[in-house]
Design a protein around this motif. Sequence first.
Motif, PDB file in Angstrom:
ATOM      1  N   LEU A 121     -17.058  12.262 -16.527  1.00 12.98           N
ATOM      2  CA  LEU A 121     -17.516  12.047 -17.754  1.00 12.98           C
ATOM      3  C   LEU A 121     -16.582  10.991 -18.506  1.00 12.98           C
ATOM      4  CD1 LEU A 121     -18.516  15.328 -19.596  1.00 12.98           C
ATOM      5  CD2 LEU A 121     -19.964  13.617 -19.205  1.00 12.98           C
ATOM      6  N   VAL A 122     -17.010   9.930 -18.756  1.00 12.96           N
ATOM      7  CA  VAL A 122     -16.005   8.680 -19.570  1.00 12.96           C
ATOM      8  C   VAL A 122     -16.315   8.460 -20.994  1.00 12.96           C
ATOM      9  CG1 VAL A 122     -15.993   7.714 -17.317  1.00 12.96           C
ATOM     10  CG2 VAL A 122     -17.782   6.904 -18.642  1.00 12.96           C
ATOM     11  N   TYR A 123     -15.226   8.386 -21.579  1.00 11.51           N
ATOM     12  CA  TYR A 123     -15.413   8.020 -23.171  1.00 11.51           C
ATOM     13  C   TYR A 123     -15.434   6.663 -23.493  1.00 11.51           C
ATOM     14  CZ  TYR A 123     -14.095  13.259 -22.124  1.00 11.51           C
ATOM     15  OH  TYR A 123     -14.057  14.327 -21.673  1.00 11.51           O
ATOM     16  N   ARG A 124     -14.859   6.619 -24.853  1.00 12.16           N
ATOM     17  CA  ARG A 124     -14.914   5.254 -25.401  1.00 12.16           C
ATOM     18  C   ARG A 124     -13.429   4.498 -24.705  1.00 12.16           C
ATOM     19  NH1 ARG A 124     -15.080   6.989 -31.609  1.00 12.16           N
ATOM     20  NH2 ARG A 124     -13.700   8.626 -30.890  1.00 12.16           N
ATOM     21  N   ASN A 125     -12.681   5.073 -24.451  1.00  6.49           N
ATOM     22  CA  ASN A 125     -11.491   4.339 -23.783  1.00  6.49           C
ATOM     23  C   ASN A 125     -11.883   3.921 -22.617  1.00  6.49           C
ATOM     24  OD1 ASN A 125      -9.743   4.654 -26.147  1.00  6.49           O
ATOM     25  ND2 ASN A 125      -8.690   6.381 -25.550  1.00  6.49           N
ATOM     26  N   PHE A 126     -12.709   4.481 -21.660  1.00  2.73           N
ATOM     27  CA  PHE A 126     -13.119   3.986 -20.536  1.00  2.73           C
ATOM     28  C   PHE A 126     -13.738   2.600 -20.611  1.00  2.73           C
ATOM     29  CE2 PHE A 126     -16.354   3.400 -17.111  1.00  2.73           C
ATOM     30  CZ  PHE A 126     -15.643   3.640 -16.027  1.00  2.73           C
ATOM     31  N   ARG A 127     -14.599   2.519 -21.659  1.00  2.34           N
ATOM     32  CA  ARG A 127     -15.014   1.317 -22.003  1.00  2.34           C
ATOM     33  C   ARG A 127     -14.283   0.322 -22.289  1.00  2.34           C
ATOM     34  NH1 ARG A 127     -20.651   2.249 -22.610  1.00  2.34           N
ATOM     35  NH2 ARG A 127     -21.069   4.514 -22.352  1.00  2.34           N
ATOM     36  N   THR A 128     -13.060   0.664 -22.949  1.00  2.28           N
ATOM     37  CA  THR A 128     -12.096  -0.452 -23.308  1.00  2.28           C
ATOM     38  C   THR A 128     -11.487  -0.859 -22.309  1.00  2.28           C
ATOM     39  OG1 THR A 128     -11.667   0.801 -25.577  1.00  2.28           O
ATOM     40  CG2 THR A 128      -9.872  -0.376 -24.647  1.00  2.28           C
ATOM     41  N   LEU A 129     -11.071   0.021 -21.035  1.00  3.73           N
ATOM     42  CA  LEU A 129     -10.653  -0.474 -19.938  1.00  3.73           C
ATOM     43  C   LEU A 129     -11.498  -1.411 -19.123  1.00  3.73           C
ATOM     44  CD1 LEU A 129      -9.152   2.913 -18.638  1.00  3.73           C
ATOM     45  CD2 LEU A 129      -7.836   0.957 -19.270  1.00  3.73           C
ATOM     46  N   MET A 130     -13.045  -1.386 -19.467  1.00  2.12           N
ATOM     47  CA  MET A 130     -13.712  -2.070 -18.784  1.00  2.12           C
ATOM     48  C   MET A 130     -13.818  -3.531 -19.660  1.00  2.12           C
ATOM     49  SD  MET A 130     -17.101   0.253 -17.366  1.00  2.12           S
ATOM     50  CE  MET A 130     -17.573  -1.498 -16.403  1.00  2.12           C
ATOM     51  N   VAL A 131     -13.285  -3.679 -20.740  1.00  2.54           N
ATOM     52  CA  VAL A 131     -13.284  -4.832 -21.609  1.00  2.54           C
ATOM     53  C   VAL A 131     -12.303  -5.538 -20.564  1.00  2.54           C
ATOM     54  CG1 VAL A 131     -12.505  -5.906 -23.630  1.00  2.54           C
ATOM     55  CG2 VAL A 131     -13.880  -4.117 -23.535  1.00  2.54           C
ATOM     56  N   TRP A 132     -11.030  -5.024 -20.185  1.00  2.64           N
ATOM     57  CA  TRP A 132     -10.004  -5.470 -19.381  1.00  2.64           C
ATOM     58  C   TRP A 132     -10.720  -6.202 -18.130  1.00  2.64           C
ATOM     59  CZ3 TRP A 132      -4.352  -5.452 -20.272  1.00  2.64           C
ATOM     60  CH2 TRP A 132      -3.778  -5.885 -19.319  1.00  2.64           C
ATOM     61  N   ASN A 133     -11.324  -5.169 -17.500  1.00  2.00           N
ATOM     62  CA  ASN A 133     -12.055  -5.603 -16.049  1.00  2.00           C
ATOM     63  C   ASN A 133     -13.397  -4.964 -15.800  1.00  2.00           C
ATOM     64  OD1 ASN A 133     -12.719  -5.446 -13.118  1.00  2.00           O
ATOM     65  ND2 ASN A 133     -10.556  -5.998 -12.981  1.00  2.00           N
ATOM     66  N   ARG A 134     -14.455  -5.612 -16.029  1.00  2.00           N
ATOM     67  CA  ARG A 134     -15.826  -5.220 -16.001  1.00  2.00           C
ATOM     68  C   ARG A 134     -16.180  -4.590 -14.446  1.00  2.00           C
ATOM     69  NH1 ARG A 134     -18.462  -5.284 -20.160  1.00  2.00           N
ATOM     70  NH2 ARG A 134     -17.953  -6.698 -21.983  1.00  2.00           N
ATOM     71  N   SER A 135     -15.083  -3.547 -14.235  1.00  2.00           N
ATOM     72  CA  SER A 135     -15.600  -2.922 -13.076  1.00  2.00           C
ATOM     73  C   SER A 135     -15.375  -1.356 -13.285  1.00  2.00           C
ATOM     74  CB  SER A 135     -14.471  -3.426 -11.977  1.00  2.00           C
ATOM     75  OG  SER A 135     -14.504  -2.290 -10.638  1.00  2.00           O
ATOM     76  N   THR A 136     -16.404  -0.633 -12.823  1.00  2.00           N
ATOM     77  CA  THR A 136     -16.261   1.034 -12.888  1.00  2.00           C
ATOM     78  C   THR A 136     -15.124   1.542 -12.059  1.00  2.00           C
ATOM     79  OG1 THR A 136     -17.894   1.296 -11.473  1.00  2.00           O
ATOM     80  CG2 THR A 136     -18.564   1.374 -13.681  1.00  2.00           C
ATOM     81  N   TYR A 137     -15.000   0.974 -10.816  1.00  2.00           N
ATOM     82  CA  TYR A 137     -14.058   1.269  -9.922  1.00  2.00           C
ATOM     83  C   TYR A 137     -12.616   1.158 -10.427  1.00  2.00           C
ATOM     84  CZ  TYR A 137     -17.084   1.230  -5.708  1.00  2.00           C
ATOM     85  OH  TYR A 137     -18.165   1.593  -4.856  1.00  2.00           O
ATOM     86  N   PHE A 138     -12.439   0.000 -11.080  1.00  6.00           N
ATOM     87  CA  PHE A 138     -11.266  -0.261 -11.801  1.00  6.00           C
ATOM     88  C   PHE A 138     -10.744   0.483 -12.843  1.00  6.00           C
ATOM     89  CE2 PHE A 138      -8.623  -2.457 -15.190  1.00  6.00           C
ATOM     90  CZ  PHE A 138      -7.613  -3.030 -14.355  1.00  6.00           C
ATOM     91  N   ALA A 139     -11.822   0.708 -13.793  1.00  4.41           N
ATOM     92  CA  ALA A 139     -11.276   1.482 -14.946  1.00  4.41           C
ATOM     93  C   ALA A 139     -11.332   2.819 -14.664  1.00  4.41           C
ATOM     94  CB  ALA A 139     -12.787   1.641 -15.976  1.00  4.41           C
ATOM     95  N   LEU A 140     -12.050   3.428 -13.646  1.00  9.38           N
ATOM     96  CA  LEU A 140     -11.804   4.760 -12.924  1.00  9.38           C
ATOM     97  C   LEU A 140     -10.498   4.915 -12.431  1.00  9.38           C
ATOM     98  CD1 LEU A 140     -15.345   5.760 -11.623  1.00  9.38           C
ATOM     99  CD2 LEU A 140     -14.081   6.865 -13.646  1.00  9.38           C
ATOM    100  N   SER A 141     -10.209   4.121 -11.659  1.00  7.52           N
ATOM    101  CA  SER A 141      -8.666   3.880 -11.092  1.00  7.52           C
ATOM    102  C   SER A 141      -7.548   4.015 -11.867  1.00  7.52           C
ATOM    103  CB  SER A 141      -8.593   3.003  -9.747  1.00  7.52           C
ATOM    104  OG  SER A 141      -9.550   3.044  -8.941  1.00  7.52           O
ATOM    105  N   VAL A 142      -7.689   3.457 -12.843  1.00  6.56           N
ATOM    106  CA  VAL A 142      -6.775   3.369 -13.920  1.00  6.56           C
ATOM    107  C   VAL A 142      -6.519   4.558 -14.621  1.00  6.56           C
ATOM    108  CG1 VAL A 142      -5.839   2.447 -16.340  1.00  6.56           C
ATOM    109  CG2 VAL A 142      -6.657   0.873 -14.415  1.00  6.56           C
ATOM    110  N   GLY A 143      -7.714   5.183 -15.132  1.00  5.13           N
ATOM    111  CA  GLY A 143      -7.780   6.310 -15.550  1.00  5.13           C
ATOM    112  C   GLY A 143      -6.923   7.503 -14.677  1.00  5.13           C
ATOM    113  N   LEU A 144      -7.305   7.751 -13.494  1.00  7.07           N
ATOM    114  CA  LEU A 144      -7.011   8.567 -12.472  1.00  7.07           C
ATOM    115  C   LEU A 144      -5.583   8.335 -12.225  1.00  7.07           C
ATOM    116  CD1 LEU A 144     -10.320   8.588 -10.117  1.00  7.07           C
ATOM    117  CD2 LEU A 144      -9.446  10.513 -11.800  1.00  7.07           C
ATOM    118  N   LEU A 145      -5.280   7.056 -12.089  1.00  6.98           N
ATOM    119  CA  LEU A 145      -3.633   6.969 -11.719  1.00  6.98           C
ATOM    120  C   LEU A 145      -2.928   7.501 -13.148  1.00  6.98           C
ATOM    121  CD1 LEU A 145      -1.286   6.147 -10.160  1.00  6.98           C
ATOM    122  CD2 LEU A 145      -1.820   3.524 -11.044  1.00  6.98           C
ATOM    123  N   GLY A 146      -3.297   7.096 -14.366  1.00 13.75           N
ATOM    124  CA  GLY A 146      -2.650   7.327 -15.471  1.00 13.75           C
ATOM    125  C   GLY A 146      -2.524   8.858 -15.537  1.00 13.75           C
ATOM    126  N   ASP A 147      -3.608   9.773 -15.160  1.00 17.13           N
ATOM    127  CA  ASP A 147      -3.477  11.139 -15.318  1.00 17.13           C
ATOM    128  C   ASP A 147      -2.534  11.833 -14.189  1.00 17.13           C
ATOM    129  OD1 ASP A 147      -5.704  11.316 -17.100  1.00 17.13           O
ATOM    130  OD2 ASP A 147      -7.304  11.962 -15.575  1.00 17.13           O
TER     131      ASP A 147
END
Length: 332
Positions: free
Chosen positions: A299-325
């Motif tokens: 489940l991805v929230y608004r901040n996930f979409r913000t990470l995708m402004v940085w890089n329009r890749s779901t792989y990238f945004a998920l990886s930033v989130g998971l590493l951050g966790d």
Amino acid sequence: MPCRSRRRFLGLLGVGCADLLAAGPANGRDVVSFEVWLAELRAEARARGISAATLERAFRGVRPLESVIEADRRQPERRLSFAEYRTRVVSEARIRRGRELVTEHRPLLERVRARFGVPPAVLVALWGIESSYGTSTGSYRVIDALATLAFEGRRAELFRRELLAALEILERGDRHPDRLLGSWAGAMGQCQFMPTTYLAYAVDFDGDGRRDIWASLPDVFASMSHYLARAGWNAGERWGRPVLVPAGLDPALFGLERREDLAAWHRRGLRTLDGRPLPIASIEASLLRMDGDAGPAFLVYRNFRTLMVWNRSTYFALSVGLLGDELAEAGA
């Protein structure tokens, strides 16, 4: 066209015949065409207020780079699965190093969070994925790389804008041309900003009068945080979370296009990875499934979409989130 017949035209724009002869081959397009193009680019830059002195320093010895053209045209043999991408990007070594750096730079990271609202763990995760914590920033002269791509590349107009922005950085005195280094595509510094992004979001957080995303960690962290804050980062939410999905859930519910609040997803049977109910919060979320029906779900929230402004890749945004966790757990 012979060099002699073009001498007056090019001379008016600051390009001499000696420059033409010194540049070398241009990947099948003759040197003359590159130098004519460069003369026109110089004229446009001068019209935008870039000084002749800056242009002379920036373009001294410039030539099309075959390695840049090859990198731009190179296509991967196959698309990585998310599992493969995650293993490479969110590696155990990167998690260990990230935890060390969160602890080491905690006071600075907290000062940056106080100003921009981005948590230290998310910021360090983004830093780690973009440049391996500042150890992989690129060694190309940005002017040379961008000139190559603007002249020869598939996205010439995009890179022409970036080249003009890089010249503006030099005109402002933020960097010497020989120290304006980055990737083959012109991404610069420890946060891998393109020149237009640098002009819009780079921050002088250490107060030395320069926005140094190459060597100043205060400037690096603040610049990244400024970008995310302006892109919509919400300090009161996380990026999202991995979830368990009940068997037989309607496939039409997956995808970024559909949004429902957490209560609705709970009613549909979604649970956290350890089987607990989803948090009670008024947060809209989208459900993503990676690598097919048997792959992980998020489940991805608004901040996930913000990470995708940085890089329009779901792989990238998920990886930033998971590493951050992972880094946040260590910090806690």
